[in-house]
Design an enzyme around this catalytic site. Structure first.
Site, PDB file in Angstrom:
ATOM      1  N   ASP A 152       0.818  -1.220   0.000  1.00 32.34           N
ATOM      2  CA  ASP A 152       0.000   0.000   0.000  1.00 32.34           C
ATOM      3  C   ASP A 152       0.851   1.269   0.000  1.00 32.34           C
ATOM      4  O   ASP A 152       0.459   2.293   0.553  1.00 32.34           O
ATOM      5  CB  ASP A 152      -0.959   0.038   1.207  1.00 32.34           C
ATOM      6  CG  ASP A 152      -1.770  -1.227   1.310  1.00 32.34           C
ATOM      7  OD1 ASP A 152      -2.255  -1.682   0.261  1.00 32.34           O
ATOM      8  OD2 ASP A 152      -1.909  -1.771   2.421  1.00 32.34           O
ATOM      9  N   HIS A 170      -4.491  -2.187  -5.867  1.00 30.34           N
ATOM     10  CA  HIS A 170      -3.861  -0.903  -6.138  1.00 30.34           C
ATOM     11  C   HIS A 170      -4.991   0.091  -6.383  1.00 30.34           C
ATOM     12  O   HIS A 170      -5.873  -0.180  -7.182  1.00 30.34           O
ATOM     13  CB  HIS A 170      -3.007  -0.955  -7.397  1.00 30.34           C
ATOM     14  CG  HIS A 170      -1.909  -1.957  -7.330  1.00 30.34           C
ATOM     15  ND1 HIS A 170      -0.851  -1.818  -6.480  1.00 30.34           N
ATOM     16  CD2 HIS A 170      -1.700  -3.096  -7.998  1.00 30.34           C
ATOM     17  CE1 HIS A 170      -0.036  -2.853  -6.640  1.00 30.34           C
ATOM     18  NE2 HIS A 170      -0.539  -3.639  -7.555  1.00 30.34           N
TER      19      HIS A 170
END
Ligand code: GDP
Length: 425
Positions: free
Chosen positions: A12, A40
């Site tokens: 992340d 994503h």
């Protein structure tokens, strides 16, 4: 030329945004590991998207998206993702799927769910996407490779029988569940065959030829260094290598072709799942950073789970960058920190009374206490700034301090979630 975009931390970090941005100048974007267990988040002219299986370069007309042999291929999720994109106006992706990729089976997801439930309080915090059972089967040689769908049906049926014999012992006796039905598995595989047939090829040969033709190739990693099964915080890791080096294996290209390794490193820390997290912060301090973090808060792109939050960890990030073989650091979400009067940075770990800046193995990591140094904040909005010299001096000091601690050059600074929110240095 091949460039890899990988994570320095726990995932992340904003790899999707950096890939989407760098894909403007690329011909081919390759996913080489992992599956639909992480996402994503990408914000561009088509809207906001969470991608799980497609590479982040999928939004351009000029790029080809490749799902490499190293990926855990979840066919229903992949095609749902494509449908979602196309229904929102994104051009139909030019997609190639490796004939050597293996498929996530519905029972992998069940096994993941049953095992997490069995472990209860001692669980790994899996996203229950079937990733650990998938990779276990791959290496136990009872996984299903895409190519097997296109071979002899009798051989496939024979294999299904063998796989069911093993799986059903566990299902019935360990988890007290219904056994798998061979015919159901065969029918599922035949469904998968129909949908993926137009996209299958020898992607490593395709990439080999593309390299000979001088094409620009991006390898897009999932998660980050600290979730690597060998070099991460084992066992609180993922089940495929998250390192740029694995890009050569998971895409099937020569290792010497990877010339640039862009390691995406976040300006503060966040993590999902269980495991030691030395610079973690709690209470209102953590809640505020979580609320303000990323683009609309730090919540998992796949699960929606609140992420654990922490200050920047220079020990973990220095290690994370080193183990990736970093040539460039892309330093992301710097804009988020603009609300703070002062910003702590974890510059060392105290373990059994000794201070170290080297990242230890898990048993020592569990004992580590953070040593913080505090820098002044810049207390202003930095989104929209395009030149490094125009950043507030305190912000530049923060970046340069961290660059000194991690020992790798920060050549890109991301100051917003959009494609254009980037400062080159
Ligand atoms: P990935 O898995 O590494 O691609 O990261 P994620 O997409 O899960 O998480 C990154 C989050 O941060 C996403 O919501 C992005 O839109 C957002 N993001 C990326 N770069 C920046 C940035 O520079 N500033 C802000 N505010 N958000 C960013």
């Amino acid at each position: 030329m091949v460039k890899a975009i990988v994570g320095a931390n726990w995932g992340d970090e904003g790899k999707g945004k950096i890939t989407d941005m760098m894909a403007a100048d690329a011909d081919i974007i390759v996913r080489f590991q992992g599956g639909a267990n992480a996402g994503h988040t990408i914000v561009n002219k088509y809207g906001k998207f969470a991608l799980h299986t497609l590479p982040s370069g999928v939004f351009y007309d000029h790029t080809t998206s490749v799902i490499g042999n190293g990926v855990a291929l979840n066919i229903p999720i992949l095609f749902k993702e494509i449908e979602d994109l196309v229904s929102r106006g994104v051009p139909m992706p030019k997609l190639k799927i490796s004939d050597r990729a293996q498929m996530v089976m519905p029972y992998h997801i069940d096994f993941d769910t049953y095992e997490e439930a069995r472990l209860a309080g001692k669980s790994f915090g899996s996203t229950k996407s079937g990733i650990a059972p998938f990779y276990s089967d791959k290496y136990a040689k009872i996984g299903f490779q895409v190519s097997e769908l296109f071979g002899d049906e009798a051989v496939l049926k024979d294999k299904i029988e063998r796989v069911c014999a093993i799986k059903n012992v566990m299902l019935v006796h360990l988890y007290q569940k219904e056994p798998l039905q061979e015919k159901e598995i065969f029918d599922t595989l035949m469904e998968y065959k129909k949908v993926i047939a137009p996209y299958i090829c020898d992607t490593s040969l395709y990439l080999w030829n593309a390299l000979k033709d001088g094409k620009e190739i991006l390898l897009e990693g999932q998660l980050g260094s600290l979730k690597d099964p060998d070099h991460g915080i084992y066992p609180m890791v993922t089940s495929s290598s998250t390192l740029a080096a694995y890009g050569a294996v998971g895409a099937g290209i020569p290792p010497y072709e990877i010339k640039k390794i862009v390691t995406v490193c976040k300006a503060y820390s966040s993590a999902v799942g269980a495991g030691a997290f030395v610079s973690e912060i709690f209470g209102e301090e953590g809640d505020e950073l979580r609320r303000r973090g990323g683009d609309g808060g730090e919540y998992g792109a796949t699960t929606g789970r609140p992420r654990r939050m922490g200050w920047f960890d220079a020990v973990a990030s220095k290690y994370g960058c080193r183990i990736q073989g970093t040539t460039d650091v892309a330093f992301t979400v710097v804009d988020v920190l603009g609300y703070l009067d002062e910003i702590p940075i974890c510059i060392g770990y105290e373990i059994d009374g000794e201070i170290t800046t080297d990242f230890p193995t898990t048993s020592s990591l569990e004992k580590a206490k953070p040593v913080f140094e505090v820098l002044p904040g810049w207390k202003t909005e930095i989104r929209g700034i395009k030149k490094y010299e125009e950043l507030p001096i305190e912000c530049r000091r923060y970046i340069e301090f961290i660059e000194g601690k991690i020992g790798f050059p920060i050549t890109m600074i991301s100051n917003g979630p959009g494609r254009d929110d980037i400062i080159f240095r």
